[in-house]
Motif scaffolding. Structure first.
Motif, PDB file in Angstrom:
ATOM      1  N   ILE A   1      35.342  30.781  35.654  1.00 17.19           N
ATOM      2  CA  ILE A   1      36.799  30.699  35.604  1.00 17.19           C
ATOM      3  C   ILE A   1      37.415  32.116  35.643  1.00 17.19           C
ATOM      4  N   PHE A   2      36.728  33.093  35.031  1.00 14.64           N
ATOM      5  CA  PHE A   2      37.248  34.466  35.028  1.00 14.64           C
ATOM      6  C   PHE A   2      37.233  35.059  36.443  1.00 14.64           C
TER       7      PHE A   2
ATOM      8  N   GLY B   1      45.056  41.230  35.288  1.00 16.42           N
ATOM      9  CA  GLY B   1      44.733  40.644  33.982  1.00 16.42           C
ATOM     10  C   GLY B   1      43.288  40.184  33.958  1.00 16.42           C
TER      11      GLY B   1
ATOM     12  N   ARG C   1      46.755  32.703  32.305  1.00 15.74           N
ATOM     13  CA  ARG C   1      45.551  32.475  33.106  1.00 15.74           C
ATOM     14  C   ARG C   1      44.381  32.119  32.197  1.00 15.74           C
ATOM     15  N   SER C   2      43.537  31.257  32.654  1.00 15.73           N
ATOM     16  CA  SER C   2      42.341  30.760  31.957  1.00 15.73           C
ATOM     17  C   SER C   2      42.664  29.766  30.839  1.00 15.73           C
TER      18      SER C   2
ATOM     19  N   GLN D   1      44.363  36.867  41.716  1.00 21.55           N
ATOM     20  CA  GLN D   1      45.195  38.079  41.633  1.00 21.55           C
ATOM     21  C   GLN D   1      44.814  39.097  42.721  1.00 21.55           C
TER      22      GLN D   1
ATOM     23  N   GLU E   1      40.123  33.491  38.371  1.00 28.12           N
ATOM     24  CA  GLU E   1      41.437  34.044  37.994  1.00 28.12           C
ATOM     25  C   GLU E   1      41.651  35.420  38.636  1.00 28.12           C
ATOM     26  N   LEU E   2      40.579  36.206  38.753  1.00 31.43           N
ATOM     27  CA  LEU E   2      40.712  37.526  39.374  1.00 31.43           C
ATOM     28  C   LEU E   2      40.965  37.393  40.869  1.00 31.43           C
TER      29      LEU E   2
ATOM     30  N   GLY F   1      40.466  38.005  31.807  1.00 31.93           N
ATOM     31  CA  GLY F   1      40.299  37.034  30.732  1.00 31.93           C
ATOM     32  C   GLY F   1      41.551  36.199  30.536  1.00 31.93           C
ATOM     33  N   PHE F   2      41.918  36.015  29.282  1.00 36.41           N
ATOM     34  CA  PHE F   2      43.106  35.216  28.957  1.00 36.41           C
ATOM     35  C   PHE F   2      44.330  36.137  28.990  1.00 36.41           C
ATOM     36  N   THR F   3      45.063  36.088  30.065  1.00 40.40           N
ATOM     37  CA  THR F   3      46.201  36.996  30.203  1.00 40.40           C
ATOM     38  C   THR F   3      47.421  36.247  30.708  1.00 40.40           C
TER      39      THR F   3
END
Lengths: 501, 57
Positions: free
Chosen positions: B18-19, A182, A422-423, B26, B22-23, A184-186
């Motif tokens: 923040i992006f 994902g 997320r985010s 994952q 988040e990655l 961004g906003f996912t």
């Protein structure tokens, strides 16, 4: 009130980080106002209007960080400034460690990691097109989160991407899924066999999350930006994404989600879909055609049904058993009949869908205006986020808006969405629930209805977030469309007598 | 676009950190760029820089 200010020269920080810092410092006892902003002309204006500007900021430029704190005492204001500075300098020292190499340019990043294949760009719009073009020329797909990118630049970028066989997702793209990851906003959805092409973020989030609940997963979710189907851009990336998904062995079915295309562009899209040899579901919110899904929820159900080899017929919401009794049982009984509906949304596509549904059931609905009996406010729109974080990142300002709106005795229902994933904020329901509980504790309050976009695997936890809302007295519906219809039925109970369509 | 199917995703992030976080959560490899406005964010200097870059090309 005592004010302390500090300019940190050549100290660029991203806006989300600064908003979080301002929020944290703002929680300190005795601190009334905090600003942590880069010294751009528009931010100087914000500081001026907030009464936080001082002579020293005049010289601060876009690379210089301005901190300003207003507090009960001068000592407290200085203390807060020192705390903010310490937080920022520590974070910077931590990020600069040898184990965590961070180049200062795209070229530097590509030299360090030449196998990179996608650039995520979320820098201010004025600089974004150039970096995006450099990324494409470097052979990278681009996820362009930045907004305020000129439409001419968008066209040039998309042409360049297509020529190179690359994806240019955006501009103003909030959400994408690429091969199970994902961007961004996912929401935390399963990988699977559904390919999505969507204009914007929250529409894709809603459909992907619903498919997850229906047991289906996403192969790729490609955001094309809200202007892709305009006459100027001509559906360039939508058509390119269709080609990509046509060749993708993981994709068995495609969902296309957007506002309606421009009249000039629609025939091109329809022609491409006629020649598209995989099953597909189209949801152009606001455009009707036999076979097209009318709502995001219908799109999700239609995809899942097609994959089961079945057809899908939407149910009549207003004819469902027990709904009339449920509405009658809600305090304050039928007293809300004839009241207005106020939608306070964080998701732009969800706001748009609610407006369409309410208009079809209640007549005129005003959009992003303070006037009108029924109103929808897209609180993520630029006009509501000047100097403030987006409501998906920080729910506090929407909680304040809810608290104020709940005193309006002309209202029957306050309708809203909650975006998990997320985010997004860690606990988006919490601040809203507190405001709603307080409103409901008064002599009079409207009813609150909502829907939650999310999955069980999302960091916030779908079950927990729904429970927080329900404990506060919010009626939580299974989808955005159902929440809008429920709100309409509360203020116009005769909808329940007829077929409502 | 076939490369996205053949090769694992590997991201360069410019902008909101923040992006990148988040990655990483994952397990997607990310290079975060410490981006800042070029030419100190001064429009006239930026224009000159861009012209120089064009000449280079």
């Amino acid at each position: 009130m005592p004010l302390a200010r500090l300019v940190l020269p050549s100290f660029y920080q991203d806006s989300v980080k600064l908003m979080r810092l301002a929020r944290e410092i703002g929680k300190k006892k005795g601190v009334s106002e905090v600003a942590a902003l880069m010294g751009t002309p528009s931010n100087h204006e914000i500081l001026l209007q907030a009464g936080l500007a001082g002579d020293s900021e005049v010289e601060a430029g876009p690379n210089d960080l301005v901190l300003a704190v207003e507090a009960d005492s001068q000592a407290l204001a200085f203390e807060a400034i020192e705390e903010a500075k310490a937080f920022l300098t520590e974070a910077r020292a931590g990020a600069g460690g040898a184990s965590d190499f961070s180049p200062s340019s795209l070229a530097g990043a590509l030299a360090a990691a030449p196998e990179s294949n996608l650039a995520m760009i979320s820098i201010p719009g004025a600089y974004a097109a150039k970096e995006a073009m450099d990324a494409l020329r470097g052979g990278l797909h681009v996820f362009l989160f930045s907004d305020n990118v000129a439409v001419d630049d968008e066209v040039s970028l998309k042409r360049e991407a297509i020529e190179r066989g690359l994806l240019l997702m955006g501009p103003d793209c909030g959400t994408a899924y690429i091969g199970g990851a994902g961007l961004g906003f996912t929401n935390a959805v399963k990988p699977g066999r559904v390919g999505c092409i969507a204009a914007s973020g929250t529409g894709l989030q809603a459909v992907a999350s619903q498919l997850d609940a229906l047991g289906e997963g996403i192969s790729h979710g490609i955001g094309v930006g809200g202007r892709d189907l305009s006459a100027e851009v001509g559906g360039l990336m939508t058509l390119h994404a269709l080609d990509f998904l046509a060749d993708d062995p993981d994709t068995e079915i495609v969902a296309l989600i957007s506002k309606p295309p421009d009249a000039e562009v629609l025939p091109r899209i329809e022609e491409a879909l006629e020649n598209f040899d995989k099953p597909h579901v189209v949801c152009f919110l606001g455009a009707e055609k036999p076979g097209w899904a009318e709502t995001l929820e219908d799109a999700g159900h239609a995809v899942a049904a097609t994959l089961r080899g079945e057809s899908y017929e939407p149910e009549n919401f207003f004819a469902q058993a027990g709904l009339k009794e449920k509405i009658a049982s809600l305090e304050p009984g039928g007293a809300l009949d004839g009241g207005g509906v106020l939608g306070l949304f964080s998701g732009g596509t969800l706001a748009h869908e609610s407006r369409l549904i309410l208009e079809s059931l209640l007549g005129d609905v005003s959009w992003n205006k303070d006037a009108g009996r029924h109103r929808i406010l897209d609180l993520g729109d630029d006009r509501y986020t000047v100097g403030k974080p987006h409501p998906m990142i920080d729910p506090e300002s929407r909680a304040e808006t809810i608290a104020q709106a709940a005193t309006d005795e002309g209202l029957g229902v306050i309708l809203f969405d909650l975006m998990l994933g997320r985010s997004s904020a860690q606990d988006p329901a919490g601040p809203l629930a507190r405001a709603i509980k307080e409103a409901r504790g008064k002599d009079w309050s409207p009813l609150f209805a909502a829907s939650v976009v999310g999955t069980a695997e999302d960091p916030q936890g779908m079950v927990e977030q729904v429970r927080i809302l329900e404990d506060a007295g919010v009626v939580v519906l299974p989808s955005n469309a159902q929440a809008a219809r429920f709100a309409a039925a509360v203020v116009r109970p005769e909808l329940l007598e007829g077929d409502g369509s | 676009m076939k490369d996205l199917r053949r090769k694992p995703l590997r991201v360069v992030n410019l902008g909101l950190e923040i992006f990148a976080d988040e990655l990483r959560d994952q397990n997607v490899p990310v290079t975060h760029v410490r981006w800042r406005p070029p030419a100190g964010g001064k429009p006239h200097l930026l224009e000159i820089l861009e012209k120089l870059e064009e000449l280079d090309r």
